[in-house]
Write a protein that holds these residues in place. Structure first.
Motif, PDB file in Angstrom:
ATOM      1  N   LEU B  66       0.833  -1.192   0.000  1.00 23.31           N
ATOM      2  CA  LEU B  66       0.000   0.000   0.000  1.00 23.31           C
ATOM      3  C   LEU B  66       0.873   1.249   0.000  1.00 23.31           C
ATOM      4  N   ASN B  67       0.627   2.111  -0.969  1.00 24.02           N
ATOM      5  CA  ASN B  67       1.314   3.407  -1.044  1.00 24.02           C
ATOM      6  C   ASN B  67       0.248   4.482  -0.864  1.00 24.02           C
ATOM      7  N   LYS B  68       0.128   4.958   0.369  1.00 24.10           N
ATOM      8  CA  LYS B  68      -0.965   5.896   0.684  1.00 24.10           C
ATOM      9  C   LYS B  68      -0.817   7.220  -0.049  1.00 24.10           C
ATOM     10  N   SER B  69       0.402   7.695  -0.183  1.00 24.30           N
ATOM     11  CA  SER B  69       0.588   8.999  -0.829  1.00 24.30           C
ATOM     12  C   SER B  69       0.179   8.934  -2.296  1.00 24.30           C
ATOM     13  N   ALA B  70       0.391   7.779  -2.914  1.00 27.51           N
ATOM     14  CA  ALA B  70       0.013   7.616  -4.319  1.00 27.51           C
ATOM     15  C   ALA B  70      -1.394   7.061  -4.468  1.00 27.51           C
ATOM     16  N   LYS B  71      -2.026   6.725  -3.357  1.00 27.40           N
ATOM     17  CA  LYS B  71      -3.354   6.080  -3.370  1.00 27.40           C
ATOM     18  C   LYS B  71      -3.318   4.864  -4.302  1.00 27.40           C
ATOM     19  N   HIS B  72      -2.371   4.009  -4.018  1.00 22.53           N
ATOM     20  CA  HIS B  72      -2.134   2.869  -4.895  1.00 22.53           C
ATOM     21  C   HIS B  72      -1.845   1.638  -4.058  1.00 22.53           C
ATOM     22  N   LEU B  73      -2.436   0.525  -4.454  1.00 21.81           N
ATOM     23  CA  LEU B  73      -2.035  -0.728  -3.838  1.00 21.81           C
ATOM     24  C   LEU B  73      -1.826  -1.765  -4.918  1.00 21.81           C
ATOM     25  N   SER B  74      -1.020  -2.761  -4.575  1.00 25.13           N
ATOM     26  CA  SER B  74      -0.730  -3.810  -5.538  1.00 25.13           C
ATOM     27  C   SER B  74      -0.708  -5.156  -4.816  1.00 25.13           C
ATOM     28  N   LEU B  75      -1.053  -6.164  -5.574  1.00 23.20           N
ATOM     29  CA  LEU B  75      -1.016  -7.550  -5.085  1.00 23.20           C
ATOM     30  C   LEU B  75       0.052  -8.285  -5.880  1.00 23.20           C
ATOM     31  N   HIS B  76       0.993  -8.867  -5.161  1.00 26.73           N
ATOM     32  CA  HIS B  76       2.049  -9.643  -5.785  1.00 26.73           C
ATOM     33  C   HIS B  76       1.817 -11.121  -5.497  1.00 26.73           C
ATOM     34  N   ILE B  77       1.877 -11.927  -6.522  1.00 28.31           N
ATOM     35  CA  ILE B  77       1.742 -13.381  -6.362  1.00 28.31           C
ATOM     36  C   ILE B  77       3.036 -13.999  -6.896  1.00 28.31           C
ATOM     37  N   VAL B  78       3.749 -14.679  -5.982  1.00 26.08           N
ATOM     38  CA  VAL B  78       4.986 -15.293  -6.453  1.00 26.08           C
ATOM     39  C   VAL B  78       5.267 -16.576  -5.675  1.00 26.08           C
ATOM     40  N   PRO B  79       5.560 -17.682  -6.338  1.00 24.48           N
ATOM     41  CA  PRO B  79       5.499 -17.848  -7.784  1.00 24.48           C
ATOM     42  C   PRO B  79       4.063 -18.053  -8.249  1.00 24.48           C
ATOM     43  N   SER B  80       3.746 -17.588  -9.434  1.00 22.65           N
ATOM     44  CA  SER B  80       2.400 -17.753  -9.975  1.00 22.65           C
ATOM     45  C   SER B  80       2.190 -19.208 -10.391  1.00 22.65           C
ATOM     46  N   GLN B  81       0.944 -19.655 -10.181  1.00 23.08           N
ATOM     47  CA  GLN B  81       0.589 -21.028 -10.535  1.00 23.08           C
ATOM     48  C   GLN B  81      -0.644 -21.007 -11.437  1.00 23.08           C
ATOM     49  N   PRO B  82      -0.825 -22.024 -12.274  1.00 29.89           N
ATOM     50  CA  PRO B  82      -2.014 -22.046 -13.156  1.00 29.89           C
ATOM     51  C   PRO B  82      -3.324 -21.901 -12.392  1.00 29.89           C
ATOM     52  N   GLY B  83      -3.399 -22.436 -11.189  1.00 34.67           N
ATOM     53  CA  GLY B  83      -4.602 -22.324 -10.377  1.00 34.67           C
ATOM     54  C   GLY B  83      -4.897 -20.919  -9.900  1.00 34.67           C
ATOM     55  N   ASP B  84      -3.940 -20.022 -10.084  1.00 36.88           N
ATOM     56  CA  ASP B  84      -4.169 -18.615  -9.725  1.00 36.88           C
ATOM     57  C   ASP B  84      -4.961 -17.883 -10.805  1.00 36.88           C
ATOM     58  N   SER B  85      -5.154 -18.517 -11.942  1.00 42.97           N
ATOM     59  CA  SER B  85      -5.904 -17.889 -13.026  1.00 42.97           C
ATOM     60  C   SER B  85      -7.335 -17.628 -12.571  1.00 42.97           C
ATOM     61  N   ALA B  86      -7.724 -16.366 -12.541  1.00 39.92           N
ATOM     62  CA  ALA B  86      -9.025 -15.941 -12.017  1.00 39.92           C
ATOM     63  C   ALA B  86      -9.150 -14.439 -12.241  1.00 39.92           C
ATOM     64  N   VAL B  87     -10.269 -13.896 -11.823  1.00 40.68           N
ATOM     65  CA  VAL B  87     -10.425 -12.439 -11.809  1.00 40.68           C
ATOM     66  C   VAL B  87     -10.146 -11.950 -10.392  1.00 40.68           C
ATOM     67  N   TYR B  88      -9.333 -10.924 -10.275  1.00 44.43           N
ATOM     68  CA  TYR B  88      -8.952 -10.380  -8.978  1.00 44.43           C
ATOM     69  C   TYR B  88      -9.570  -8.999  -8.805  1.00 44.43           C
ATOM     70  N   PHE B  89     -10.276  -8.833  -7.686  1.00 44.15           N
ATOM     71  CA  PHE B  89     -10.889  -7.548  -7.370  1.00 44.15           C
ATOM     72  C   PHE B  89     -10.186  -6.935  -6.173  1.00 44.15           C
ATOM     73  N   CYS B  90      -9.909  -5.651  -6.233  1.00 48.37           N
ATOM     74  CA  CYS B  90      -9.538  -4.965  -5.008  1.00 48.37           C
ATOM     75  C   CYS B  90     -10.760  -4.214  -4.505  1.00 48.37           C
ATOM     76  N   ALA B  91     -10.831  -4.015  -3.211  1.00 48.24           N
ATOM     77  CA  ALA B  91     -11.960  -3.334  -2.594  1.00 48.24           C
ATOM     78  C   ALA B  91     -11.432  -2.416  -1.503  1.00 48.24           C
ATOM     79  N   ALA B  92     -12.061  -1.253  -1.376  1.00 48.53           N
ATOM     80  CA  ALA B  92     -11.598  -0.256  -0.415  1.00 48.53           C
ATOM     81  C   ALA B  92     -12.757   0.224   0.442  1.00 48.53           C
ATOM     82  N   SER B  93     -12.448   0.581   1.668  1.00 44.78           N
ATOM     83  CA  SER B  93     -13.504   1.079   2.546  1.00 44.78           C
ATOM     84  C   SER B  93     -12.929   2.102   3.522  1.00 44.78           C
TER      85      SER B  93
END
Lengths: 116, 111
Positions: B66-93
């Motif tokens: 989370l980078n609050k000053s940039a209002k940016h977040l990222s999700l890192h997946i490592v190592p990626s696997q075929p089962g990770d194939s999906a739609v990823y949603f971020c949500a904020a509150s």
């Protein structure tokens, strides 16, 4: 843990029918339940929030007389789409949250509603 | 006006490499963020959360930054696997109240 069951998974019915969708938290008490609608290739849109034993809070633009929500117990909420029309066809998903507000919501598997 | 944006509708990554999914938000009052993963015809599954008092949270192969000053977040997946194939949603509150979801990013992990 934190299983949410939504039923039915798919409904196909004629225009003018009312459809009830159930959302149950199976292994925790859901103090708050949420109902979302998802259009194809779009994000989840919050329709309403309900707390057990009180009236639901609807988001702007959502007709409360069209989408009736009942949260009668800590494990069950229902959404009734009254007099459904083809434009109500969508994917409806419920979620439930227990405890304090910083707990994540746990989602059901959704209901695909198709109105002919 | 979208308060939560995921500007990449899709992402393809080779198996074993890192997947980086990005999310931007506009409301500076948001202080709690979640990532969900969704398979077709299923409800979203909670993956990982982060509150604004942190800038990183890690759970196994998943790390959220989370980078609050940039209002940016990222999700890192490592190592990626075929089962990770999906739609990823971020949500904020704000304060864990009603979450606003992004439009999602479809991740394809290629074998």
């Amino acid at each position: 843990g934190a299983v949410v069951s939504q039923h039915p998974s798919r409904v196909i019915c004629k225009s003018g029918t009312s459809v009830k969708i159930e959302c149950r938290s199976l292994d925790f008490q859901a103090t708050t339940m949420f109902w979302y609608r998802q259009f194809p290739k779009q994000s989840l849109m919050l329709m309403a929030t309900s707390n057990e034993g009180s009236k639901a809070t609807y988001e702007q633009g959502v007709e409360k007389d069209k989408f009736l929500i009942n949260h009668a117990s800590l494990t069950l909420s229902t959404l009734t789409v009254t007099s459904a029309h083809p434009e109500d066809s969508s994917f409806y998903i419920c979620s439930a949250r227990g405890g304090n507000t910083n707990q994540p919501q746990h989602f059901g598997d959704g209901t695909r509603l198709s109105i002919l | 006006d979208q308060q939560v944006k995921q500007n990449s509708p899709s992402l393809s990554v080779q198996e074993g490499r890192i997947s980086i999914l990005n999310c931007d938000y506009t409301n500076s009052m948001f202080d709690y963020f979640l990532w969900y993963k969704k398979y077709p015809a299923e409800g979203p599954t909670f993956l990982i959360s982060i509150s604004s008092i942190k800038d990183k949270n890690e759970d196994g192969r998943f790390t959220v930054f989370l980078n609050k000053s940039a209002k940016h977040l990222s999700l890192h997946i490592v190592p990626s696997q075929p089962g990770d194939s999906a739609v990823y949603f971020c949500a904020a509150s704000k304060g864990g109240q009603n979450f606003v979801f992004g439009p999602g990013t479809r991740l394809s992990v290629l074998p």
